[in-house]
Design an enzyme around this catalytic site. Structure first.
Site, PDB file in Angstrom:
ATOM      1  N   GLU A  93       0.830  -1.210   0.000  1.00  0.00           N
ATOM      2  CA  GLU A  93       0.000   0.000   0.000  1.00  0.00           C
ATOM      3  C   GLU A  93       0.859   1.252   0.000  1.00  0.00           C
ATOM      4  O   GLU A  93       1.755   1.407   0.826  1.00  0.00           O
ATOM      5  CB  GLU A  93      -0.943   0.000   1.204  1.00  0.00           C
ATOM      6  CG  GLU A  93      -1.910  -1.174   1.243  1.00  0.00           C
ATOM      7  CD  GLU A  93      -2.890  -1.180   0.077  1.00  0.00           C
ATOM      8  OE1 GLU A  93      -2.999  -0.150  -0.612  1.00  0.00           O
ATOM      9  OE2 GLU A  93      -3.553  -2.214  -0.127  1.00  0.00           O
ATOM     10  N   ARG A 103     -17.809  -0.065   5.621  1.00  0.00           N
ATOM     11  CA  ARG A 103     -18.863  -0.862   4.971  1.00  0.00           C
ATOM     12  C   ARG A 103     -19.564  -1.750   5.984  1.00  0.00           C
ATOM     13  O   ARG A 103     -20.772  -1.993   5.893  1.00  0.00           O
ATOM     14  CB  ARG A 103     -18.238  -1.702   3.851  1.00  0.00           C
ATOM     15  CG  ARG A 103     -19.205  -2.620   3.118  1.00  0.00           C
ATOM     16  CD  ARG A 103     -18.490  -3.396   2.022  1.00  0.00           C
ATOM     17  NE  ARG A 103     -17.406  -4.212   2.543  1.00  0.00           N
ATOM     18  CZ  ARG A 103     -17.565  -5.440   3.064  1.00  0.00           C
ATOM     19  NH1 ARG A 103     -18.777  -5.972   3.139  1.00  0.00           N
ATOM     20  NH2 ARG A 103     -16.518  -6.116   3.496  1.00  0.00           N
ATOM     21  N   CYS A 156      -7.798  -1.062   8.272  1.00  0.00           N
ATOM     22  CA  CYS A 156      -6.443  -1.151   7.717  1.00  0.00           C
ATOM     23  C   CYS A 156      -5.928   0.234   7.340  1.00  0.00           C
ATOM     24  O   CYS A 156      -4.811   0.624   7.705  1.00  0.00           O
ATOM     25  CB  CYS A 156      -6.425  -2.062   6.500  1.00  0.00           C
ATOM     26  SG  CYS A 156      -6.711  -3.802   6.869  1.00  0.00           S
ATOM     27  N   HIS A 180      -1.221  -5.636   2.382  1.00  0.00           N
ATOM     28  CA  HIS A 180      -2.416  -6.470   2.366  1.00  0.00           C
ATOM     29  C   HIS A 180      -2.070  -7.830   1.773  1.00  0.00           C
ATOM     30  O   HIS A 180      -1.375  -7.922   0.760  1.00  0.00           O
ATOM     31  CB  HIS A 180      -3.513  -5.833   1.509  1.00  0.00           C
ATOM     32  CG  HIS A 180      -4.445  -4.962   2.282  1.00  0.00           C
ATOM     33  ND1 HIS A 180      -4.657  -3.618   1.996  1.00  0.00           N
ATOM     34  CD2 HIS A 180      -5.253  -5.241   3.335  1.00  0.00           C
ATOM     35  CE1 HIS A 180      -5.538  -3.119   2.836  1.00  0.00           C
ATOM     36  NE2 HIS A 180      -5.917  -4.081   3.660  1.00  0.00           N
TER      37      HIS A 180
END
Length: 222
Positions: A93, A103, A156, A180
């Site tokens: 990332e 979500r 995250c 990830h």
């Protein structure tokens, strides 16, 4: 006497009803190999010690615990690992966003929508690991890898941004970032736990180098 290089590596507890989180398995195996002196990073950089940290999947709390560990251990590197179900690569990332937009609820039931992580913080912060150099080396080891421009807007990303914000003010010399991993326990997993461990090992190798990152053309669409 060799200088000790503590490497703080964090993983997450299970979330969303799952029984396991692959990030924890990867960090556990990385730690075991480090204790046996089996990491490439230990051959290339004397004094490497892996310090594992297991974090809850909770907004704010995960970041608070990891920044506390940073203050305690004063690491040379901070690498956080999390699960990205549905991905088919090790995702390095590049960017943490100052955004919480969940979500699903976290493990404490929090589900923020369109909230900043830090009211006075920059809109985005960049990983300070040598991601392109590591990406080239991981790819050369035949491990699926990609550079990603979004760590999402869940815990995250919350952790990545919080750590970068903290280090930028308290220890700017300390490099940090987020990785990830796919669902390593899926029947058709594109990456094994061993490959994920090797990818982290190579990321540590490259990020301990004092050289600037390479200028490889590894840009991505997302």
């Amino acid at each position: 006497m060799a200088t000790v290089h503590p490497i703080l590596v964090s993983a997450f507890e299970p979330f969303g009803g799952a029984q396991r989180n692959p990030s924890h398995d990867v960090v556990q195996e990385l730690t075991r190999r480090a204790e046996r002196g089996q990491l490439s990073a230990q051959q290339e950089h004397a004094g490497v010690v892996v310090v594992p940290v297991l974090l809850p999947v909770e907004f704010s709390t995960a970041g608070q615990l990891l920044t506390r560990a940073i203050s305690e251990h004063r690491p040379a590197l901070v690498i956080s690992v999390g699960l990205a179900a549905g991905t088919d690569t090790i995702r390095l990332e590049r960017v943490g966003l100052n955004l919480r937009d969940a979500r699903i609820p976290d493990n404490a039931g929090a589900q923020p929508v369109d909230e900043p992580i830090t009211a006075e913080g920059e809109s985005a912060l960049f990983s300070t690991l040598r991601l392109k150099a590591a990406g080239e080396r991981i790819a050369a080891a035949d491990i699926p890898v990609s550079l990603s421009l979004s760590a999402g807007s869940y815990v995250c990303n919350d952790l990545l941004y919080t750590v970068l914000h903290h280090l930028g003010r308290q220890a700017p010399q300390t490099r940090a970032g987020f990785v990830h991993v796919p669902d390593l326990h899926a029947a058709d997993a594109p990456v094994t736990v061993g490959q994920a461990v090797l990818a982290l090992d190579l990321l540590i190798c490259e990020s301990l180098s004092e050289a600037p990152d390479t200028a490889a053309q590894l840009g991505a669409l997302h």
